[in-house]
Motif scaffolding. Structure first.
Motif, PDB file in Angstrom:
ATOM      1  N   LEU A 102      34.360 -36.171-102.634  1.00  0.00           N
ATOM      2  CA  LEU A 102      34.903 -36.341-101.284  1.00  0.00           C
ATOM      3  C   LEU A 102      36.216 -35.578-101.119  1.00  0.00           C
ATOM      4  CD1 LEU A 102      34.160 -40.109-100.537  1.00  0.00           C
ATOM      5  CD2 LEU A 102      32.810 -38.086 -99.910  1.00  0.00           C
ATOM      6  N   GLN A 103      37.043 -35.544-102.161  1.00  0.00           N
ATOM      7  CA  GLN A 103      38.289 -34.774-102.105  1.00  0.00           C
ATOM      8  C   GLN A 103      37.997 -33.281-101.921  1.00  0.00           C
ATOM      9  OE1 GLN A 103      40.332 -35.842-105.714  1.00  0.00           O
ATOM     10  NE2 GLN A 103      41.089 -37.774-104.878  1.00  0.00           N
ATOM     11  N   ALA A 104      36.932 -32.794-102.547  1.00  0.00           N
ATOM     12  CA  ALA A 104      36.551 -31.387-102.376  1.00  0.00           C
ATOM     13  C   ALA A 104      36.150 -31.114-100.934  1.00  0.00           C
ATOM     14  CB  ALA A 104      35.418 -31.024-103.334  1.00  0.00           C
ATOM     15  N   LEU A 105      35.450 -32.060-100.313  1.00  0.00           N
ATOM     16  CA  LEU A 105      35.130 -31.897 -98.889  1.00  0.00           C
ATOM     17  C   LEU A 105      36.411 -31.847 -98.071  1.00  0.00           C
ATOM     18  CD1 LEU A 105      32.062 -34.280 -98.318  1.00  0.00           C
ATOM     19  CD2 LEU A 105      32.056 -31.806 -98.740  1.00  0.00           C
ATOM     20  N   ARG A 106      37.385 -32.696 -98.392  1.00  0.00           N
ATOM     21  CA  ARG A 106      38.676 -32.701 -97.674  1.00  0.00           C
ATOM     22  C   ARG A 106      39.321 -31.321 -97.770  1.00  0.00           C
ATOM     23  NH1 ARG A 106      36.679 -35.872 -96.169  1.00  0.00           N
ATOM     24  NH2 ARG A 106      36.986 -34.577 -94.383  1.00  0.00           N
ATOM     25  N   ARG A 107      39.356 -30.773 -99.000  1.00  0.00           N
ATOM     26  CA  ARG A 107      39.969 -29.450 -99.176  1.00  0.00           C
ATOM     27  C   ARG A 107      39.224 -28.396 -98.357  1.00  0.00           C
ATOM     28  NH1 ARG A 107      40.176 -31.404-104.412  1.00  0.00           N
ATOM     29  NH2 ARG A 107      38.338 -30.216-105.058  1.00  0.00           N
ATOM     30  N   GLY A 108      37.932 -28.539 -98.250  1.00  0.00           N
ATOM     31  CA  GLY A 108      37.127 -27.591 -97.481  1.00  0.00           C
ATOM     32  C   GLY A 108      37.086 -27.885 -95.993  1.00  0.00           C
ATOM     33  N   ARG A 109      37.812 -28.946 -95.579  1.00  0.00           N
ATOM     34  CA  ARG A 109      37.861 -29.381 -94.179  1.00  0.00           C
ATOM     35  C   ARG A 109      36.468 -29.710 -93.633  1.00  0.00           C
ATOM     36  NH1 ARG A 109      42.316 -25.642 -91.188  1.00  0.00           N
ATOM     37  NH2 ARG A 109      44.138 -26.741 -91.941  1.00  0.00           N
ATOM     38  N   VAL A 110      35.716 -30.446 -94.436  1.00  0.00           N
ATOM     39  CA  VAL A 110      34.361 -30.845 -94.076  1.00  0.00           C
ATOM     40  C   VAL A 110      34.316 -32.359 -93.894  1.00  0.00           C
ATOM     41  CG1 VAL A 110      31.941 -30.904 -94.835  1.00  0.00           C
ATOM     42  CG2 VAL A 110      33.374 -28.909 -95.353  1.00  0.00           C
ATOM     43  N   ALA A 111      33.901 -32.793 -92.717  1.00  0.00           N
ATOM     44  CA  ALA A 111      33.678 -34.213 -92.434  1.00  0.00           C
ATOM     45  C   ALA A 111      32.211 -34.529 -92.685  1.00  0.00           C
ATOM     46  CB  ALA A 111      34.053 -34.520 -90.984  1.00  0.00           C
ATOM     47  N   LEU A 112      31.922 -35.804 -92.921  1.00  0.00           N
ATOM     48  CA  LEU A 112      30.577 -36.204 -93.295  1.00  0.00           C
ATOM     49  C   LEU A 112      30.226 -37.523 -92.619  1.00  0.00           C
ATOM     50  CD1 LEU A 112      28.262 -35.437 -95.260  1.00  0.00           C
ATOM     51  CD2 LEU A 112      29.505 -36.671 -97.043  1.00  0.00           C
ATOM     52  N   TRP A 113      29.022 -37.571 -92.034  1.00  0.00           N
ATOM     53  CA  TRP A 113      28.534 -38.811 -91.432  1.00  0.00           C
ATOM     54  C   TRP A 113      27.041 -38.674 -91.225  1.00  0.00           C
ATOM     55  CZ3 TRP A 113      30.047 -41.319 -86.097  1.00  0.00           C
ATOM     56  CH2 TRP A 113      29.975 -42.720 -86.198  1.00  0.00           C
ATOM     57  N   ASP A 114      26.463 -39.651 -90.526  1.00  0.00           N
ATOM     58  CA  ASP A 114      25.043 -39.634 -90.202  1.00  0.00           C
ATOM     59  C   ASP A 114      24.859 -39.823 -88.706  1.00  0.00           C
ATOM     60  OD1 ASP A 114      23.598 -39.341 -92.741  1.00  0.00           O
ATOM     61  OD2 ASP A 114      24.601 -41.217 -93.268  1.00  0.00           O
ATOM     62  N   ALA A 115      23.803 -39.241 -88.171  1.00  0.00           N
ATOM     63  CA  ALA A 115      23.513 -39.325 -86.740  1.00  0.00           C
ATOM     64  C   ALA A 115      22.991 -40.698 -86.337  1.00  0.00           C
ATOM     65  CB  ALA A 115      22.518 -38.236 -86.341  1.00  0.00           C
ATOM     66  N   VAL A 116      22.412 -41.428 -87.291  1.00  0.00           N
ATOM     67  CA  VAL A 116      21.904 -42.781 -87.031  1.00  0.00           C
ATOM     68  C   VAL A 116      22.836 -43.776 -87.709  1.00  0.00           C
ATOM     69  CG1 VAL A 116      19.974 -44.377 -87.426  1.00  0.00           C
ATOM     70  CG2 VAL A 116      19.515 -41.982 -86.843  1.00  0.00           C
ATOM     71  N   ALA A 117      23.335 -44.751 -86.941  1.00  0.00           N
ATOM     72  CA  ALA A 117      24.265 -45.747 -87.469  1.00  0.00           C
ATOM     73  C   ALA A 117      23.540 -46.921 -88.116  1.00  0.00           C
ATOM     74  CB  ALA A 117      25.165 -46.267 -86.354  1.00  0.00           C
ATOM     75  N   ALA A 118      22.398 -47.297 -87.555  1.00  0.00           N
ATOM     76  CA  ALA A 118      21.637 -48.437 -88.063  1.00  0.00           C
ATOM     77  C   ALA A 118      20.177 -48.254 -87.656  1.00  0.00           C
ATOM     78  CB  ALA A 118      22.193 -49.745 -87.507  1.00  0.00           C
ATOM     79  N   CYS A 119      19.299 -48.874 -88.423  1.00  0.00           N
ATOM     80  CA  CYS A 119      17.872 -48.761 -88.116  1.00  0.00           C
ATOM     81  C   CYS A 119      17.087 -49.764 -88.946  1.00  0.00           C
ATOM     82  CB  CYS A 119      17.365 -47.348 -88.398  1.00  0.00           C
ATOM     83  SG  CYS A 119      17.390 -46.892 -90.157  1.00  0.00           S
ATOM     84  N   THR A 173      10.791 -40.303 -91.525  1.00  0.00           N
ATOM     85  CA  THR A 173       9.624 -40.646 -90.705  1.00  0.00           C
ATOM     86  C   THR A 173       9.399 -42.148 -90.627  1.00  0.00           C
ATOM     87  OG1 THR A 173       8.203 -40.318 -92.633  1.00  0.00           O
ATOM     88  CG2 THR A 173       8.444 -38.449 -91.109  1.00  0.00           C
ATOM     89  N   ALA A 174      10.025 -42.926 -91.508  1.00  0.00           N
ATOM     90  CA  ALA A 174       9.880 -44.379 -91.494  1.00  0.00           C
ATOM     91  C   ALA A 174      10.970 -45.070 -90.679  1.00  0.00           C
ATOM     92  CB  ALA A 174       9.885 -44.910 -92.922  1.00  0.00           C
ATOM     93  N   ILE A 175      11.916 -44.312 -90.129  1.00  0.00           N
ATOM     94  CA  ILE A 175      13.002 -44.902 -89.339  1.00  0.00           C
ATOM     95  C   ILE A 175      12.446 -45.457 -88.035  1.00  0.00           C
ATOM     96  CG2 ILE A 175      15.099 -44.393 -88.007  1.00  0.00           C
ATOM     97  CD1 ILE A 175      15.921 -42.491 -90.251  1.00  0.00           C
ATOM     98  N   GLU A 176      12.800 -46.711 -87.757  1.00  0.00           N
ATOM     99  CA  GLU A 176      12.412 -47.372 -86.519  1.00  0.00           C
ATOM    100  C   GLU A 176      13.650 -47.985 -85.875  1.00  0.00           C
ATOM    101  OE1 GLU A 176       9.644 -50.334 -87.802  1.00  0.00           O
ATOM    102  OE2 GLU A 176       8.044 -48.887 -88.151  1.00  0.00           O
ATOM    103  N   ALA A 177      13.623 -48.138 -84.568  1.00  0.00           N
ATOM    104  CA  ALA A 177      14.707 -48.779 -83.817  1.00  0.00           C
ATOM    105  C   ALA A 177      16.063 -48.192 -84.194  1.00  0.00           C
ATOM    106  CB  ALA A 177      14.682 -50.296 -84.039  1.00  0.00           C
ATOM    107  N   ALA A 178      16.155 -46.873 -84.154  1.00  0.00           N
ATOM    108  CA  ALA A 178      17.391 -46.189 -84.536  1.00  0.00           C
ATOM    109  C   ALA A 178      18.497 -46.436 -83.520  1.00  0.00           C
ATOM    110  CB  ALA A 178      17.138 -44.690 -84.661  1.00  0.00           C
ATOM    111  N   GLU A 179      19.655 -46.801 -84.030  1.00  0.00           N
ATOM    112  CA  GLU A 179      20.864 -46.942 -83.213  1.00  0.00           C
ATOM    113  C   GLU A 179      21.739 -45.731 -83.506  1.00  0.00           C
ATOM    114  OE1 GLU A 179      24.927 -49.456 -83.567  1.00  0.00           O
ATOM    115  OE2 GLU A 179      23.074 -50.626 -83.720  1.00  0.00           O
ATOM    116  N   PRO A 180      22.043 -44.911 -82.513  1.00  0.00           N
ATOM    117  CA  PRO A 180      22.823 -43.696 -82.779  1.00  0.00           C
ATOM    118  C   PRO A 180      24.263 -44.004 -83.179  1.00  0.00           C
ATOM    119  CG  PRO A 180      22.446 -43.949 -80.427  1.00  0.00           C
ATOM    120  CD  PRO A 180      21.694 -45.055 -81.101  1.00  0.00           C
TER     121      PRO A 180
END
Length: 186
Positions: A84-101, A109-116
């Protein structure tokens, strides 16, 4: 105690049971206001949820790809906090498009009821953001739905998931490098 075949995952990465198909909640975003690139996955796999770490599955190519892009060859073998520190040095943020499912297993392909995820809020908190990189098709689709006509490049990159075996690691690195070169800090 029986030993596992080398092709099977260690118990720590075994798929956690989800018999009632309960709602799963993703990981918190990793970012700071200086980040110039936001990498969005779809939703953490079972191994990542169990470890509470992004891209924890040992066969996911994300960390080897980032190692190549950030010029840190041993990145994939370092402790998670150092990655994660290497991502910080590279100015790269990280997350996911789906918050819950709801999902059995780890496949998109098995994701259902996706909450963005609240991508608008995160993008607003990244004043130096120059591009959004989507790790696979579902992340790209969900990002476009969440952000609409955002004034930033939203790039669809090949999935680093082991389920996306159509490309070699070298091909994934080349595709990610071609898409992200203008946005990475050397």
């Amino acid at each position: 105690m029986k030993t596992r075949a080398s092709s099977q995952l260690p118990a720590v990465f075994a798929r956690p049971p989800n018999p009632e198909n309960e709602r799963l909640v993703g990981l918190a975003p990793v970012f700071d206001a200086q980040d110039r690139l936001l990498v969005l996955g779809s939703f953490p796999g079972a191994a990542s949820l169990q470890a509470a770490q992004y891209y924890a599955h040992p066969r996911n190519a994300f960390w080897p790809v980032m190692a190549a892009l950030l010029g840190e060859p041993d990145l994939a073998t370092r402790p998670y906090a150092e990655r994660l520190q290497a991502l910080r040095r590279g100015r790269v943020a990280l997350w996911d498009a789906v918050a819950a499912c709801r999902r059995e297993g780890s496949l998109d392909t098995a994701i259902e009821a996706a909450e963005p995820s609240d991508l608008m809020d995160l993008v607003a908190r990244l004043p130096q953001l120059r591009a959004i990189a989507c790790n696979g098709a579902l992340a790209h689709r969900q990002t476009l739905l969440a952000l609409g006509d955002v004034a930033l490049p939203v790039l669809r990159l090949p999935s680093t998931s082991p389920a996306h075996a159509g490309l070699s690691l070298a091909d994934k690195i080349a595709a990610w490098r071609a898409g992200l070169a203008p946005y990475l800090v050397a």
